[in-house]
Design a protein around this motif. Structure first.
Motif, mmCIF file in Angstrom:
data_model
loop_
_atom_site.group_PDB
_atom_site.id
_atom_site.type_symbol
_atom_site.label_atom_id
_atom_site.label_comp_id
_atom_site.label_asym_id
_atom_site.label_seq_id
_atom_site.Cartn_x
_atom_site.Cartn_y
_atom_site.Cartn_z
ATOM 1 N N MET A 14 0.839 -1.185 0.000
ATOM 2 C CA MET A 14 0.000 0.000 0.000
ATOM 3 C C MET A 14 0.879 1.242 0.000
ATOM 4 N N THR A 15 0.679 2.165 -0.919
ATOM 5 C CA THR A 15 1.495 3.359 -1.020
ATOM 6 C C THR A 15 0.699 4.573 -0.589
ATOM 7 N N ALA A 16 1.417 5.704 -0.520
ATOM 8 C CA ALA A 16 0.748 6.924 -0.092
ATOM 9 C C ALA A 16 -0.374 7.309 -1.042
ATOM 10 N N THR A 17 -0.259 6.927 -2.315
ATOM 11 C CA THR A 17 -1.263 7.330 -3.290
ATOM 12 C C THR A 17 -2.510 6.465 -3.239
ATOM 13 N N ASP A 18 -2.397 5.250 -2.719
ATOM 14 C CA ASP A 18 -3.580 4.401 -2.674
ATOM 15 C C ASP A 18 -3.995 4.087 -1.243
ATOM 16 N N ALA A 19 -3.624 4.930 -0.302
ATOM 17 C CA ALA A 19 -4.026 4.734 1.092
ATOM 18 C C ALA A 19 -5.543 4.799 1.195
ATOM 19 N N PRO A 20 -6.131 3.942 2.019
ATOM 20 C CA PRO A 20 -7.591 3.961 2.150
ATOM 21 C C PRO A 20 -8.067 5.227 2.839
ATOM 22 N N ASP A 65 5.432 2.791 7.197
ATOM 23 C CA ASP A 65 5.813 4.025 7.897
ATOM 24 C C ASP A 65 6.346 5.086 6.940
ATOM 25 N N GLU A 66 7.155 4.692 5.974
ATOM 26 C CA GLU A 66 7.731 5.680 5.057
ATOM 27 C C GLU A 66 6.664 6.290 4.156
ATOM 28 N N CYS A 124 7.571 5.695 13.208
ATOM 29 C CA CYS A 124 7.904 4.348 13.675
ATOM 30 C C CYS A 124 6.653 3.691 14.219
ATOM 31 N N ASP A 125 6.242 2.600 13.577
ATOM 32 C CA ASP A 125 5.019 1.892 13.976
ATOM 33 C C ASP A 125 3.815 2.820 14.017
ATOM 34 N N GLY A 126 3.761 3.751 13.081
ATOM 35 C CA GLY A 126 2.624 4.660 12.986
ATOM 36 C C GLY A 126 2.705 5.888 13.871
ATOM 37 N N VAL A 127 3.699 5.945 14.758
ATOM 38 C CA VAL A 127 3.864 7.106 15.637
ATOM 39 C C VAL A 127 4.756 8.123 14.938
ATOM 40 N N VAL A 128 4.226 9.311 14.727
ATOM 41 C CA VAL A 128 4.917 10.362 13.982
ATOM 42 C C VAL A 128 5.646 11.284 14.951
ATOM 43 N N VAL A 129 6.885 11.597 14.620
ATOM 44 C CA VAL A 129 7.658 12.584 15.384
ATOM 45 C C VAL A 129 8.039 13.709 14.437
#
Length: 222
Positions: free
Chosen positions: A1-7, A149-150, A177-182
């Motif tokens: 799944m990429t940023a362009t096809d995120a649900p 994450d990327e 990291c694991d969905g946690v954004v810094v």
């Protein structure tokens, strides 16, 4: 799944092959379908595939609960609906109606709120005429959290940082990291931080957002 096809909406994650029953489906056939297809609820459709209601395991249980009992007057008054279901023999008599539904363009967040408020596990997805086109479950709504994450970081850099906190006014690094954004680095206008937090949390797959930001040296001296 990429940023362009995120649900983003229900149509991205719903199941299109749906097990259904008609209004005249007999009680035992409803039970059999639930057991064989390993589902806990079935949309009830009319002849035009419009959703009339939902029949669930909970709708069937009163038949067993009151099978060998004679409820007292208090129970009869308090549970009129369940007693009616106990005497039902078809899906039309058993179903909860009208059905709570969503359209395929509903956002995942909107749908999650509907499910939470109604305390349901799944919702039929209908078109503009009320015809069934799919079904969405709680687990479907969680698929966004499987994003890489990327991919999440790239979307935040492109859609949040570049527009809200662009260089050279700021130098903000994004790590996930694991969905946690810094978000770390320097930001000139700290009043934008709450706005950035809201926009980041709206990105599919984000679990939480944390800040390690400071003002530029020139700003601290003024």
């Amino acid at each position: 799944m990429t940023a362009t096809d995120a649900p983003h909406v229900v149509g991205d994650v719903m199941t299109r092959a749906v097990v259904t029953v008609g209004t005249g489906t007999a009680f035992k056939d409803v039970v059999r379908t639930l057991q064989e297809r390993r589902v806990s609820a079935l949309p009830v459709l009319d002849g035009s595939a419009r959703v009339l209601g939902i029949v669930s395991e909970a709708d069937l249980l009163p038949k067993e609960e009151f099978r060998d009992s004679d409820p007292d007057r208090h129970t009869q008054l308090r549970r009129l609906s369940d007693l009616a279901k106990a005497g039902s023999v078809t899906a039309e008599e058993l179903m909860t109606s009208p059905a709570l539904t969503v359209t395929e363009d509903a956002t995942l967040a909107q749908t999650a709120r509907i499910m939470a408020r109604a305390r349901v596990k799944r919702l039929p997805v209908v078109d503009g005429s009320g015809r069934l086109i799919g079904i969405v479950s709680r687990s479907d709504l969680l698929k966004g959290f499987l994003r890489n994450d990327e991919d999440i970081a790239e979307q935040i850099r492109r859609e949040v940082i570049a527009s809200l906190l662009p260089s050279p006014a700021s130098a903000v690094r994004v790590t996930v990291c694991d969905g946690v954004v810094v978000l770390a680095g320097r930001v000139r206008d700290r009043t934008l931080v709450p706005v950035a937090a809201r926009l980041v949390r709206a990105v599919e797959g984000v679990v939480d957002v944390r800040f390690e930001l400071e003002e530029p040296a020139a700003s601290r001296r003024t």
